[in-house]
Design a protein around this motif. Sequence first.
Motif, PDB file in Angstrom:
ATOM      1  N   GLU A 281     108.304 -12.938  -5.467  1.00  0.00           N
ATOM      2  CA  GLU A 281     108.382 -12.603  -4.045  1.00  0.00           C
ATOM      3  C   GLU A 281     108.461 -11.110  -3.862  1.00  0.00           C
ATOM      4  N   LEU A 282     107.794 -10.609  -2.824  1.00  0.00           N
ATOM      5  CA  LEU A 282     107.898  -9.211  -2.431  1.00  0.00           C
ATOM      6  C   LEU A 282     108.632  -9.141  -1.108  1.00  0.00           C
ATOM      7  N   ASN A 283     109.648  -8.289  -1.058  1.00  0.00           N
ATOM      8  CA  ASN A 283     110.403  -8.078   0.178  1.00  0.00           C
ATOM      9  C   ASN A 283     109.930  -6.779   0.818  1.00  0.00           C
ATOM     10  N   ILE A 284     109.369  -6.912   2.015  1.00  0.00           N
ATOM     11  CA  ILE A 284     108.701  -5.790   2.679  1.00  0.00           C
ATOM     12  C   ILE A 284     109.138  -5.754   4.142  1.00  0.00           C
ATOM     13  N   GLY A 285     109.440  -4.549   4.642  1.00  0.00           N
ATOM     14  CA  GLY A 285     109.909  -4.444   6.012  1.00  0.00           C
ATOM     15  C   GLY A 285     109.269  -3.345   6.831  1.00  0.00           C
ATOM     16  N   HIS A 286     109.529  -2.085   6.454  1.00  0.00           N
ATOM     17  CA  HIS A 286     109.165  -0.963   7.321  1.00  0.00           C
ATOM     18  C   HIS A 286     107.691  -0.939   7.682  1.00  0.00           C
ATOM     19  N   THR A 287     106.831  -1.111   6.695  1.00  0.00           N
ATOM     20  CA  THR A 287     105.397  -1.028   6.973  1.00  0.00           C
ATOM     21  C   THR A 287     104.920  -2.152   7.895  1.00  0.00           C
ATOM     22  N   ILE A 288     105.543  -3.332   7.789  1.00  0.00           N
ATOM     23  CA  ILE A 288     105.167  -4.445   8.672  1.00  0.00           C
ATOM     24  C   ILE A 288     105.610  -4.153  10.098  1.00  0.00           C
ATOM     25  N   VAL A 289     106.830  -3.652  10.257  1.00  0.00           N
ATOM     26  CA  VAL A 289     107.319  -3.334  11.605  1.00  0.00           C
ATOM     27  C   VAL A 289     106.477  -2.209  12.205  1.00  0.00           C
ATOM     28  N   ALA A 290     106.110  -1.209  11.375  1.00  0.00           N
ATOM     29  CA  ALA A 290     105.255  -0.134  11.873  1.00  0.00           C
ATOM     30  C   ALA A 290     103.904  -0.673  12.325  1.00  0.00           C
TER      31      ALA A 290
ATOM     32  N   ASN B 247     111.724 -10.733  -8.279  1.00  0.00           N
ATOM     33  CA  ASN B 247     111.199 -10.280  -7.005  1.00  0.00           C
ATOM     34  C   ASN B 247     111.008  -8.764  -7.093  1.00  0.00           C
ATOM     35  N   ALA B 248     110.461  -8.171  -6.060  1.00  0.00           N
ATOM     36  CA  ALA B 248     110.312  -6.714  -6.037  1.00  0.00           C
ATOM     37  C   ALA B 248     110.244  -6.235  -4.601  1.00  0.00           C
ATOM     38  N   GLY B 249     110.532  -4.955  -4.411  1.00  0.00           N
ATOM     39  CA  GLY B 249     110.425  -4.382  -3.082  1.00  0.00           C
ATOM     40  C   GLY B 249     110.915  -2.951  -3.014  1.00  0.00           C
ATOM     41  N   HIS B 250     110.577  -2.299  -1.947  1.00  0.00           N
ATOM     42  CA  HIS B 250     110.968  -0.961  -1.521  1.00  0.00           C
ATOM     43  C   HIS B 250     109.746  -0.047  -1.490  1.00  0.00           C
ATOM     44  N   GLY B 251     109.394   0.358  -0.276  1.00  0.00           N
ATOM     45  CA  GLY B 251     108.315   1.308  -0.079  1.00  0.00           C
ATOM     46  C   GLY B 251     106.919   0.733  -0.144  1.00  0.00           C
ATOM     47  N   LEU B 252     106.800  -0.579  -0.315  1.00  0.00           N
ATOM     48  CA  LEU B 252     105.465  -1.178  -0.391  1.00  0.00           C
ATOM     49  C   LEU B 252     104.788  -1.154   0.978  1.00  0.00           C
ATOM     50  N   THR B 253     103.478  -0.901   0.970  1.00  0.00           N
ATOM     51  CA  THR B 253     102.706  -0.782   2.206  1.00  0.00           C
ATOM     52  C   THR B 253     101.430  -1.618   2.094  1.00  0.00           C
ATOM     53  N   TYR B 254     100.666  -1.633   3.183  1.00  0.00           N
ATOM     54  CA  TYR B 254      99.388  -2.339   3.179  1.00  0.00           C
ATOM     55  C   TYR B 254      98.416  -1.707   2.178  1.00  0.00           C
ATOM     56  N   GLN B 255      98.625  -0.437   1.867  1.00  0.00           N
ATOM     57  CA  GLN B 255      97.716   0.267   0.975  1.00  0.00           C
ATOM     58  C   GLN B 255      98.053   0.097  -0.506  1.00  0.00           C
ATOM     59  N   ASN B 256      99.313  -0.190  -0.840  1.00  0.00           N
ATOM     60  CA  ASN B 256      99.689  -0.200  -2.264  1.00  0.00           C
ATOM     61  C   ASN B 256     100.242  -1.530  -2.760  1.00  0.00           C
ATOM     62  N   VAL B 257     100.300  -2.550  -1.914  1.00  0.00           N
ATOM     63  CA  VAL B 257     100.995  -3.783  -2.270  1.00  0.00           C
ATOM     64  C   VAL B 257     100.227  -4.668  -3.252  1.00  0.00           C
ATOM     65  N   GLU B 258      98.911  -4.640  -3.210  1.00  0.00           N
ATOM     66  CA  GLU B 258      98.136  -5.641  -3.944  1.00  0.00           C
ATOM     67  C   GLU B 258      98.337  -5.592  -5.464  1.00  0.00           C
ATOM     68  N   PRO B 259      98.347  -4.417  -6.102  1.00  0.00           N
ATOM     69  CA  PRO B 259      98.582  -4.421  -7.550  1.00  0.00           C
ATOM     70  C   PRO B 259      99.931  -5.018  -7.944  1.00  0.00           C
ATOM     71  N   VAL B 260     100.956  -4.813  -7.126  1.00  0.00           N
ATOM     72  CA  VAL B 260     102.274  -5.382  -7.427  1.00  0.00           C
ATOM     73  C   VAL B 260     102.255  -6.891  -7.205  1.00  0.00           C
ATOM     74  N   ALA B 261     101.607  -7.322  -6.141  1.00  0.00           N
ATOM     75  CA  ALA B 261     101.512  -8.757  -5.868  1.00  0.00           C
ATOM     76  C   ALA B 261     100.766  -9.491  -6.975  1.00  0.00           C
ATOM     77  N   ALA B 262      99.879  -8.785  -7.676  1.00  0.00           N
ATOM     78  CA  ALA B 262      99.064  -9.420  -8.707  1.00  0.00           C
ATOM     79  C   ALA B 262      99.751  -9.489 -10.070  1.00  0.00           C
ATOM     80  N   ILE B 263     100.937  -8.900 -10.206  1.00  0.00           N
ATOM     81  CA  ILE B 263     101.640  -8.929 -11.484  1.00  0.00           C
ATOM     82  C   ILE B 263     102.005 -10.377 -11.834  1.00  0.00           C
TER      83      ILE B 263
END
Length: 247
Positions: free
Chosen positions: A208-217, A187-203
């Motif tokens: 699974e990606l664990n994402i919080g702050h950017t979604i709540v924002a 899995n991976a996570g920390h600091g991922l946002t709507y702007q930078n998530v796609e390259p990591v998701a494509a690995i």
Amino acid sequence: MASLGVNIDHIANVRQARRTVEPDPVPMALLAELGGADGITVHLREDRRHIQDRDVDLLRQTVRSRLNLEMAATEDMVLIALRVQPDMVTLVPERREEVTTEGGLDVSSQRVDLTSKINRLQDAGIPVSLFVDPERGQLEACRDCRARWVELHTGPYAEAKWTDQPSELARLTEATALARAMGLRVNAGHGLTYQNVEPVAAIEGMEELNIGHTIVARAVAVGLQQAVREMKALVQNPRRDPLFGSY
């Protein structure tokens, strides 16, 4: 195709800022699931700065996807996990003075203690993931400790200048392949946002990606269900950006 774990700690942060009863992260977890979340992640910190014990107890009763409990590798937290029985435990480093988790767990220097705690949790049917930097030595230590999963720390990638992001992405890609070759799930996570998530998701091999702050924002503007739907679409259908080369 990666799945999406939604961290709801920051909803509890808003509640604890006023020491009141709202917003309650428990019903918000339901909205996240309705938006498509494949799992709910909460970090029960030793100082209880956001998520509280009652939240974890109620989430265990109400989450219908997967409940991932992030926690420090302490005896008190192990006992809580054994009582609550989350679907997964992720062991993370923790310092009282930090605003958020600042780096990966140093598994190499804690092998004996971590192995004991991991064995206790996994013998009770709770798979354990270790939050680590994407480094060979740490991944080897995770394997030696008999953890089943690793969660790669994506903070350096997320915080890098755009010119440096490809090299940080390469580190994550190589670490994912290495971990999987060792028999670890990733899995991976920390600091991922709507702007930078796609390259990591494509690995390849990223589960699974664990994402919080950017979604709540984002949810402040559009609502939690819609915010989760938008992130889920990016995680499951990432674009292949030529800027990052092949990944």
